[in-house]
Enzyme design. Structure first.
Site, short mmCIF file in Angstrom:
data_model
loop_
_atom_site.label_atom_id
_atom_site.label_comp_id
_atom_site.label_asym_id
_atom_site.label_seq_id
_atom_site.Cartn_x
_atom_site.Cartn_y
_atom_site.Cartn_z
N ASP A 233 -3.03 -6.10 -1.31
CA ASP A 233 -2.10 -4.67 -1.03
C ASP A 233 -1.60 -3.21 -2.03
O ASP A 233 -1.26 -3.49 -2.87
CB ASP A 233 -0.49 -4.98 -1.51
N LYS B 35 -0.30 13.05 2.80
CA LYS B 35 -1.53 13.18 2.89
C LYS B 35 -2.10 14.77 1.79
O LYS B 35 -2.92 15.38 1.06
CB LYS B 35 -2.20 13.70 4.10
N TYR C 52 3.85 11.39 6.24
CA TYR C 52 1.97 11.32 6.49
C TYR C 52 1.63 12.41 5.47
O TYR C 52 0.64 12.67 4.92
CB TYR C 52 1.54 10.56 8.17
#
Ligand code: NAD
Length: 253
Positions: free
Chosen positions: A63, A158, A154
């Site tokens: 992970d 990003k 997200y």
């Protein structure tokens, strides 16, 4: 290291999608590849594709958001393949929702996998790059870095990766290490298939609708992204650093 020695690449999230295509492409470019994903068994297909074509690869379960697992994974790579000097931070997850419905756990999961994961991996690999006087880091950003409804977590991650990339380029350049970001638009993978399912559309219909908004009139395939990553990780790309390349079938930003 002599330039004839095989370089070792680490690709995260490489059990499927863009990561798998990238692992296969880098192996075809002559790299030995560590195929890292959450579940080691899930990496088997990618590794088999590489070895069947005559390449070298190992499957590693980790992970990327867990510091101890990242350190153990890179120790295994060093032991079984050699010191890595190419890193592609590709592992990713979505937890889309409008801001007022987004849970703290959805925020944390996305930030942890993309940002913390890329930080931990890069920290673990950079010492090998510094020792070798050569390194190539590629971080997967996204067209969503420019803002996208339902993706506060997200898009923040990003966009954060773009700043992270530029800072790596500045700090590590003098050691022969470049860092660049590839920011895909719509790519046909399990990730976008899951988005189609979430909004109640068939994947073919969803892709056709997306293609109408893309200048080259098609959605992207994982190989379109692997191709850009192959360029940035290439031996000849040593003067290209701190860049963000949108690979989206048309102009963005
Ligand atoms: N598909 C697109 O349209 C698109 C667009 C822009 C950016 N991206 C980015 O490209 C990357 C790859 O996307 P994809 O479409 O191939 O996604 P995908 O969902 O098909 O594959 C992602 C892989 O990452 C792995 N992963 C998730 N969490 C992990 C963790 N904590 N540790 C290790 N591995 C983990 C998953 O198991 C999976 O195999 C992601 O960073 C994604 O955000 C994708």
């Amino acid at each position: 290291m002599s330039t004839t020695e095989q370089r070792v690449a680490v690709v995260t999230g490489a059990a499927r999608g863009i990561g798998a295509a990238t692992a296969v492409r880098l192996a075809a470019e002559g790299r030995a590849v560590a195929v890292i994903d959450l579940d080691e068994a899930a990496c088997k297909d990618t590794v088999e594709k590489i070895t069947a074509a005559g390449g070298r690869a190992i499957a590693v379960g980790a992970d990327v958001s867990d510091e101890a697992q990242v350190e153990a994974a890179i120790a295994r790579v060093v032991e079984e393949l050699g010191a890595p000097t190419i890193l592609v931070n590709n592992a990713g997850v979505l937890r889309d929702n409008l801001l007022f419905k987004m849970s703290v756990s959805d925020w944390d999961t996305v930030l942890n996998v993309h940002l913390r994961g890329s930080f931990l991996m890069t920290k673990a690999v950079q010492k090998h790059m510094v020792d070798a006087g050569f390194g190539r880091v590629v971080n997967l950003s996204s067209s969503s870095a420019l803002g996208n409804r339902g993706q506060a977590n997200y898009s923040a991650a990003k966009a954060g990766l773009q700043g992270f990339t530029k800072t790596l380029a500045i700090e590590l350049g003098k050691f022969g290490i470049t860092a660049n970001a590839v920011a895909p638009g719509f790519i046909a993978t399990d990730m976008t298939a899951a988005t189609a399912a979430r909004v109640g559309m068939g994947f073919e219909e969803f892709k056709a609708a997306a293609a109408t908004q893309i200048p080259v009139a098609r959605v992207g395939e994982p190989d379109d992204i692997a191709n850009a990553i192959a360029f940035f990780t290439g031996e000849a790309a040593g003067f290209v650093s701190g860049q963000v390349l949108y690979v989206a079938g048309g102009p963005l930003d």
